[in-house]
Design a protein around this motif. Sequence first.
Motif, short mmCIF file in Angstrom:
data_model
loop_
_atom_site.label_atom_id
_atom_site.label_comp_id
_atom_site.label_asym_id
_atom_site.label_seq_id
_atom_site.Cartn_x
_atom_site.Cartn_y
_atom_site.Cartn_z
N LEU A 1 55.80 79.27 55.13
CA LEU A 1 56.39 80.29 55.67
C LEU A 1 55.53 80.75 56.87
O LEU A 1 55.96 81.03 58.00
N ARG A 2 54.29 80.54 56.66
CA ARG A 2 53.34 80.91 57.91
C ARG A 2 53.71 79.89 59.19
O ARG A 2 53.85 80.06 60.25
N SER A 3 53.87 78.68 58.64
CA SER A 3 54.15 77.42 59.63
C SER A 3 55.27 77.57 60.05
O SER A 3 55.54 77.50 61.35
N PHE A 4 56.53 77.93 59.34
CA PHE A 4 57.59 78.46 59.85
C PHE A 4 57.76 79.48 60.80
O PHE A 4 58.56 79.25 61.79
N ARG A 5 56.99 80.50 60.68
CA ARG A 5 56.87 81.61 61.54
C ARG A 5 56.20 81.19 62.77
O ARG A 5 56.72 81.65 63.93
N LYS A 6 55.19 80.32 62.70
CA LYS A 6 54.52 79.91 63.96
C LYS A 6 55.41 79.12 64.67
O LYS A 6 55.58 79.22 65.96
N ALA A 7 56.27 78.22 64.12
CA ALA A 7 57.10 77.44 64.77
C ALA A 7 58.18 78.11 65.45
O ALA A 7 58.61 77.96 66.57
N ILE A 8 58.79 79.38 64.98
CA ILE A 8 59.80 80.02 65.44
C ILE A 8 59.23 80.86 66.60
O ILE A 8 59.72 80.93 67.50
N GLU A 9 57.98 81.40 66.22
CA GLU A 9 57.20 82.11 67.26
C GLU A 9 56.87 81.43 68.52
O GLU A 9 56.76 81.75 69.83
N HIS A 10 56.64 80.10 68.47
CA HIS A 10 56.31 79.17 69.46
C HIS A 10 57.46 78.37 70.05
O HIS A 10 57.21 77.65 70.82
N ALA A 11 58.69 78.59 69.60
CA ALA A 11 59.71 77.95 69.73
C ALA A 11 59.94 78.18 71.41
O ALA A 11 59.98 79.33 71.71
N GLY A 12 60.57 77.23 72.11
CA GLY A 12 61.01 77.52 73.39
C GLY A 12 62.53 78.13 73.46
O GLY A 12 62.68 78.73 74.61
N HIS A 13 63.23 77.98 72.35
CA HIS A 13 64.47 78.76 72.44
C HIS A 13 64.35 80.21 71.85
O HIS A 13 63.54 80.60 71.21
N ALA A 14 65.04 81.18 72.29
CA ALA A 14 65.11 82.57 71.70
C ALA A 14 65.96 82.50 70.45
O ALA A 14 66.78 82.06 70.20
N ILE A 15 65.25 83.04 69.48
CA ILE A 15 65.75 82.95 67.94
C ILE A 15 65.67 84.52 67.36
O ILE A 15 64.72 84.98 67.64
N PHE A 16 66.92 84.97 66.97
CA PHE A 16 66.71 86.17 66.50
C PHE A 16 67.78 86.42 65.35
O PHE A 16 68.67 85.69 65.04
N LEU A 17 67.31 87.45 64.35
CA LEU A 17 68.09 87.67 62.95
C LEU A 17 68.80 88.83 63.43
O LEU A 17 68.20 89.91 63.73
N THR A 18 70.06 89.00 62.58
CA THR A 18 70.72 90.28 62.88
C THR A 18 71.19 90.44 61.50
O THR A 18 71.48 89.71 60.48
N ASP A 19 71.58 91.89 61.30
CA ASP A 19 72.35 92.28 60.03
C ASP A 19 73.87 91.75 60.04
O ASP A 19 74.04 91.56 61.12
N PRO A 20 74.44 92.01 59.06
CA PRO A 20 75.83 91.68 59.24
C PRO A 20 76.79 92.48 60.29
O PRO A 20 77.82 91.82 60.84
N ASP A 21 76.21 93.52 60.63
CA ASP A 21 76.89 94.40 61.59
C ASP A 21 76.43 93.90 63.06
O ASP A 21 76.83 94.35 64.20
N GLY A 22 75.58 92.93 63.07
CA GLY A 22 74.91 92.57 64.42
C GLY A 22 73.61 93.14 65.20
O GLY A 22 73.32 92.58 66.03
N THR A 23 73.10 94.13 64.40
CA THR A 23 71.79 94.84 64.56
C THR A 23 70.71 93.75 64.64
O THR A 23 70.49 93.20 63.44
N ILE A 24 69.92 93.56 65.57
CA ILE A 24 68.87 92.81 65.48
C ILE A 24 67.79 93.38 64.90
O ILE A 24 67.22 94.26 64.85
N GLU A 25 67.20 92.37 63.80
CA GLU A 25 65.97 92.78 62.95
C GLU A 25 64.94 91.98 63.13
O GLU A 25 63.73 92.41 62.83
N TYR A 26 64.94 90.79 63.78
CA TYR A 26 63.73 90.11 64.23
C TYR A 26 64.05 89.45 65.51
O TYR A 26 65.19 88.99 65.67
N ALA A 27 63.45 89.36 66.26
CA ALA A 27 63.23 88.46 67.71
C ALA A 27 61.91 87.74 67.97
O ALA A 27 61.01 88.43 67.86
N ASN A 28 62.05 86.27 68.05
CA ASN A 28 60.80 85.67 68.42
C ASN A 28 60.44 86.02 70.10
O ASN A 28 61.24 86.42 70.89
#
Length: 611
Positions: A96-123
């Motif tokens: 999980l730590r490796s995955f999080r580091k990979a997401i945080e260091h990714a060159g692309h914008a990655i974000f998670l939203t709830d079913p309504d589209g509200t953003i819960e996480y953004a790298n």
Amino acid sequence: MNWIIACSIVLRLLGVGYSVLLLVRTRDRRFGFLTLLLGFMTLRQLLTVQTATTGIEELPGLIVSALTLLTVYYLSEYVDEEAAIKTQLQSANDRLRSFRKAIEHAGHAIFLTDPDGTIEYANPAVETVTGYEPDEVVGENPRLWQSGEHDEAFYAGLWEQIESGSVWEGELTNRRKSGELCWVDATIAPITEDGDVDRYVAIERDVTERKEREMRIEDQNERLTLLNNTNAMLRDVNRELVSASTREEIESAVCTQFASSDLFDAAWIGTRGLVDDTVAPRSRAGIDADALDRHIETLCAADPTPITEALDGETTVVADVESDAEAETRSVVVPLAYRGAEYGVLVVVTRDPSAFDLLEGPLFAELGSTVADAISAVESKQTLAADSVTELEFQLRGIDEPLATMAAQLDCTVTVEHVGCTRDGTHVQYVTVDADSDAVAAHTDESDHVETAQHMYSYEDRSLFRLAVDERSIVATLAQYGAEIGTLSISGSSGQLIARVASSNDIRTVVNALRTAYDDLTLVAQRERDRDVRTEAGFRKQLAAALTDRQREAARTAYFAGFFDWPREHTGEEVASMMDISQTTFTQHLRAAENKLFAALFDDAMTGEAG
């Protein structure tokens, strides 16, 4: 010691040893506690060996010893299982730590939203793509960076696809926090649990540079296609200009070529009035007469009008005009001018608002000069070749013109004997002046409009000069409109001009041009006359009648003897010997013949080429 006590002690000693072994192996403090417990239980059992009476009394202790040993065993199993779980959890946490580091260091914008589209996480890469920091977008909706380039139907289709459990992939046009547009390749996937969408994950890759490069290439290709089509049309226009024999044919061909092109909708050519700048159409294509009148009225509602701006500024002018259908059209006004001569304007109309943005102004300006040059050429040709011409007689009084200025300041008579044009377009005039040649030379040296002056020779009471005069000359003005000089003589502050124009040419244009250029110029007569047709046979007959026998013989002998070749086949002395006359006599006869030949060429013609 009975056997019950012995078994109990053995079990407790085994428990102590087993517990110590597990404590050493696992370092788990729980086994240390059990080791102490079993140790104390074993010690108690040993102390009660001497006092115990029957083994039945120690039976509960035996059971306790067995249960304690089993407790140690089951605890060892639990500890092993716990260690395995810890190892698994540690491995999962590492992943999980490796995955999080990979997401945080990714060159692309990655974000998670709830079913309504509200953003819960953004790298962190969200900031490079959208301009917003991750903390700014958490709790917000991705609508925050919508650009308005996509309509509601587009987003409705996107949501319908991801709500159904499918992955959506495509290109989005967003607007950064700074307000700049950006383009992203986006992938939006639903995360489901038990068949229901739990949240969404979106990955956006900034492709703005690639998109802008593609747009530049597309724009260049569009411009290249447009230029190729325009060049093809211009070639057609030039071909029509070459084959046209009248001004009307030229104007009609130009308008037709523009109106038939896919780039434009209509075209017309018109001239402006001298007094109120009214526009009179001469030719049109792609537009009917009523619509043209309305178009001209709307076009000329501005002050100054685009037509006035184009002609006075000698530049193309783009103007937006509302049509009857309430749709805005765009027109380019092209001045038709050549060497100062004004032949009106070409107006090209299109509904494509970007058509003229892709075409450079110099292209239309060059076209305008080409069309005006062609009109000037056909009108000059018509004047020179016409069997009938219109003679325009003007009275000159105090006009601002180089020859008139010379006559007024020197109080003399200036007469134009012959006019011509050099290869570089300079107008040359051969004029006689009944004033002192030195005074004439001094005047021309100070004149701003006389470029060069050469004193050819002097007669008894007058001198002949070869003058190169700029565009201010009345001769140059007439030449620009296809007219030729009949006579021009100015004495003091007044004079007379007779100009000849082909009857098929636009006489009004010539008259208006002269009146505009020169004040105090009055048209006193307009006459139609047939031009004397000079054939080659007639010219030969005229020249033969003018030559004496000895002059004809001298010219003929010199010609066939190669006297006029370069280098000469025979000298003048050798030709004179052939005729059995002296060289002086030969020269006199030959010069007289040459003079009569050139007189026949130039005395009857006012215009021609100048070396």
